[in-house]
Design a protein around this motif. Structure first.
Motif, mmCIF file in Angstrom:
data_model
loop_
_atom_site.group_PDB
_atom_site.id
_atom_site.type_symbol
_atom_site.label_atom_id
_atom_site.label_comp_id
_atom_site.label_asym_id
_atom_site.label_seq_id
_atom_site.Cartn_x
_atom_site.Cartn_y
_atom_site.Cartn_z
ATOM 1 N N THR A 75 -5.863 -1.458 -8.108
ATOM 2 C CA THR A 75 -5.938 -0.045 -7.752
ATOM 3 C C THR A 75 -4.932 0.312 -6.665
ATOM 4 O O THR A 75 -4.376 1.409 -6.661
ATOM 5 N N LEU A 122 -1.633 1.009 -8.145
ATOM 6 C CA LEU A 122 -1.558 2.271 -8.886
ATOM 7 C C LEU A 122 -1.727 3.502 -8.002
ATOM 8 O O LEU A 122 -1.630 4.630 -8.481
ATOM 9 N N THR A 123 -2.017 3.290 -6.720
ATOM 10 C CA THR A 123 -2.275 4.408 -5.806
ATOM 11 C C THR A 123 -1.007 4.788 -5.048
ATOM 12 O O THR A 123 -0.367 3.942 -4.434
ATOM 13 N N ILE A 139 -7.711 5.575 -2.189
ATOM 14 C CA ILE A 139 -7.917 5.116 -3.567
ATOM 15 C C ILE A 139 -8.922 6.039 -4.237
ATOM 16 O O ILE A 139 -10.036 6.243 -3.736
ATOM 17 N N SER A 183 -7.682 5.777 -10.281
ATOM 18 C CA SER A 183 -6.921 4.526 -10.198
ATOM 19 C C SER A 183 -7.742 3.323 -10.665
ATOM 20 O O SER A 183 -7.190 2.245 -10.875
#
Length: 492
Positions: free
Chosen positions: A384, A387-388, A393, A397
Motif C-alpha cells: 500500500t 501505491l500511495t 494510506i 490503495s
C-alpha cells in the motif's frame, strides 16, 4: 544481463510478465509446469525464479524444494493469492526469498526482483516477528555465517495487548537463566525475533546468536549444518566445515521448526544436548560446546511426540520453559502499532513521507483476519505504501482481496442479493438501496448480483483473475474494469 525464469501455467500471465521484464532489460525464459521449469534451469544460467504457487503438476513449495536441492543459492519469488497466504509463508520458511500477491503491480514486483538479485540468495532475513529485525544464519557456499543485531531501543516493538504483555513478562523471567526454551506460534508470528530478544536480555548477549530453519535443511545436510564435517567426510566435502554449535559457542542457538528434523538427526541432537559435546560428520574427536538452545515449532511438540514424529526424550530436554505467541487475530490491539512501525520502515525503504492511515483503513485492518500474522501485515503495508502518493494510506490503495475479505469467505450462496446488499461485513458494505422502487432499483439489483458472482468466481480459482475471467466467460480486461468499478463505488 540477469536472466529470470517465469513459471506459471497461465500462459497469458507469462506473456505479460515476459513483455514487462524484457522492457526492463531482463532476459526471460518461460515454463508452464514444474517439470519444464527444472529442465529450463538445467539448460540455462538463471539468476532468479518467479514462480506461481499453484501449478498443474506441482505446488510452488514442491518445486521450491526441488530447486533448493540443486541450486541452493538461487533466489525464488513466489506469486500467490491472498487465500494462499499461509502456504506462501510456509514457502518462505522453506527458502523462498519473498512472495508477491495478485493482482501484480509492476513497481512492486520490480522492486522485489531487484532486492532478490542484490541479495544473491535465499531469504536473507526475517523482520516480521513480534520483535523486529531478527538475525538468521546466513548459508553461503555451504558455510554458516553468524549475524547479530541489537533488538532494543527503536528496533524493539512490543505489543500493548494483555496477551503480549504476558509474553514480555515471561521473557523477563526466563532470559537471565540458561533454561532451554520452546516457543510456539503460527508462521509469521515472530518466533525467531522473540528468541533473539531472550538472547539479548541474557548474560550471553555479547556472544553470537545463530538461527537455523530446520525445515530448510535436507536430511543429507542437516548433520553437517548443525555439527560440521571433516574434509572428505562425504562426496562434495572438499573442506572442513564448522557447524552452528561451534559457531555459536558461548551464545545462543535457535532451531526453528525443530519438528522437521529427521529421526536420526534428533538422536544426534539428543546426545549433543545431554553431553554438551558434538562430533563433526566424519570426525573421531568430541568437541565441547557451551550454548543456550531455544527451539520453535508451529505444532505442539508433545503432540508430535505422541504421534511418533518427535522424540519424547528430546522434547523433555527442551521443555524447561515454553512461551506461546498468540496469533495476531487474537490481539487486535497490537495491529495498528505494528502497522505504524512497518509504515516507518516502508517510508525509509521507498523514500516516502506517509504520515499514517485513514480511519477506514484502520477499521479494516482491525477486522481483517491476518492468516500470515505480522509477516502478512508487513507485506500489505509495503504494497500500500508503494501505491500511495499522498500523506495518508487510503482504502483505495488496499488490495481488493483484503477489503472484501469477509465477502470472499461467505457460504451464503442461497441468500438473495437484496438481503446481502444490506449486510455490513468487515467494514465494507454493498451499496444500500432505497426500500421504495426507483428508476435504478433493477439496475442496482443486477449490479449487486454481478458483484457477488464475481467474488464467488474469484474465490473458486483462488483469486487468479485470468482463470476467473475464463470461468465467467469474459476477457480479463473486462473483469479488471468491473473490479475497479466496484472499488470506486465502494469508496465514494
Amino acid at each position: 544481463m540477469p536472466k529470470i525464469l517465469i513459471v506459471d501455467d497461465d500462459k497469458d500471465m507469462c506473456l505479460l510478465l515476459e513483455r514487462f521484464l524484457r522492457k526492463k532489460n531482463y532476459e526471460v525464459v518461460v515454463a508452464n509446469s514444474g517439470k519444464e521449469a527444472l529442465n529450463c534451469l538445467f539448460r540455462n544460467n538463471v539468476h532468479l525464479v518467479l514462480c506461481d504457487y499453484k501449478l498443474e503438476d506441482v505446488t510452488g513449495a514442491e518445486l521450491l524444494t526441488s530447486i533448493r536441492k540443486e541450486y541452493a543459492d538461487l533466489p525464488v519469488i513466489i506469486i500467490t493469492a491472498y487465500s494462499d497466504i499461509k502456504t506462501a509463508v510456509d514457502a518462505m520458511k522453506k527458502g523462498a526469498f519473498d512472495y508477491v500477491t495478485k493482482p501484480l503491480f509492476p513497481d512492486e514486483i520490480l522492486l522485489t526482483i531487484e532486492k532478490a538479485l542484490k541479495s544473491g540468495g535465499v531469504a536473507p532475513h526475517n523482520t516480521n516477528g513480534a520483535v523486529v529485525d531478527g538475525a538468521k544464519a546466513d548459508h553461503q557456499n555451504g558455510s554458516v555465517k553468524e549475524k547479530q543485531i541489537a533488538l532494543h531501543s527503536d528496533r524493539f516493538v512490543a505489543g500493548k495487548s494483555p496477551l503480549f504483555k504476558n509474553i514480555l513478562e515471561q521473557i523477563r523471567r526466563v532470559a537471565p537463566t540458561d533454561y532451554s526454551v520452546i516457543i510456539y506460534g503460527e508462521s509469521g508470528s515472530g518466533k525467531e525475533v522473540l528468541a533473539n530478544e531472550i538472547h539479548m536480555q541474557s548474560k550471553r548477549a555479547k556472544n553470537p546468536f545463530v538461527a537455523v530453519d530446520c525445515g530448510a535443511l535436507s536430511r543429507e545436510l542437516a548433520g553437517s549444518e548443525l555439527f560440521g564435517h571433516e574434509k572428505g567426510a562425504f562426496t562434495g566435502a572438499l573442506n572442513q566445515k564448522t557447524g552452528i554449535f561451534e559457531v555459536a559457542n558461548g551464545g545462543t542457538v535457535f532451531l526453528d521448526e525443530i519438528a522437521n528434523l529427521s529421526y536420526d538427526i534428533q538422536v544426534s541432537l539428543l546426545r549433543a544436548v545431554q553431553e554438551r559435546k558434538i562430533r563433526r560428520v566424519g570426525g573421531t574427536k568430541d568437541i565441547d560446546f557451551d550454548v543456550r538452545i531455544i527451539v520453535a515449532s508451529n505444532e505442539e511438540l508433545w503432540e508430535a511426540a505422541k504421534k511418533g514424529k518427535f522424540r519424547e526424550d528430546l522434547f523433555h530436554r527442551f521443555n524447561e520453559f515454553s512461551i506461546k505467541i498468540p496469533p495476531l487475530r487474537d490481539r487486535k490491539e497490537d495491529v495498528m502499532q505494528f502497522a505504524t512501525h512497518f509504515l516507518q520502515q516502508a517510508n525509509e525503504e521507498l523514500n516516502k513521507h506517509i504520515k499514517g492511515f485513514q480511519p477506514e483503513v484502520e477499521d479494516i485492518f482491525r477486522k481483517y483476519v491476518w492468516h500470515g500474522n505480522l509477516r502478512e501485515l508487513k507485506n500489505v503495508i509495503k504494497r500500500t505504501s508503494l501505491l500511495t502518493d499522498g500523506d495518508m494510506i487510503e482504502v483505495t490503495s488496499l488490495p481488493f482481496e483484503i477489503i472484501n475479505y469477509s465477502k470472499l469467505n461467505f457460504d451464503e450462496a442461497e441468500e438473495a442479493p437484496a438481503e446481502k446488499a444490506s449486510k455490513v461485513e468487515a467494514g465494507i458494505v454493498l451499496p444500500k438501496r432505497e426500500d421504495s422502487l426507483g428508476e435504478n432499483s433493477l439496475k442496482d439489483a443486477a449490479a449487486d448480483a454481478e458483484y457477488l458472482t464475481i467474488l464467488k468466481a474469484l474465490k473458486e480459482v483462488n483469486f487468479n483473475k485470468s482463470k476467473a475471467a475464463r470461468l465467467l466467460n469474459v476477457d480479463r480486461k473486462t473483469l479488471y474494469n468491473k473490479i475497479k468499478q466496484f472499488d470506486e463505488n465502494n469508496n465514494r
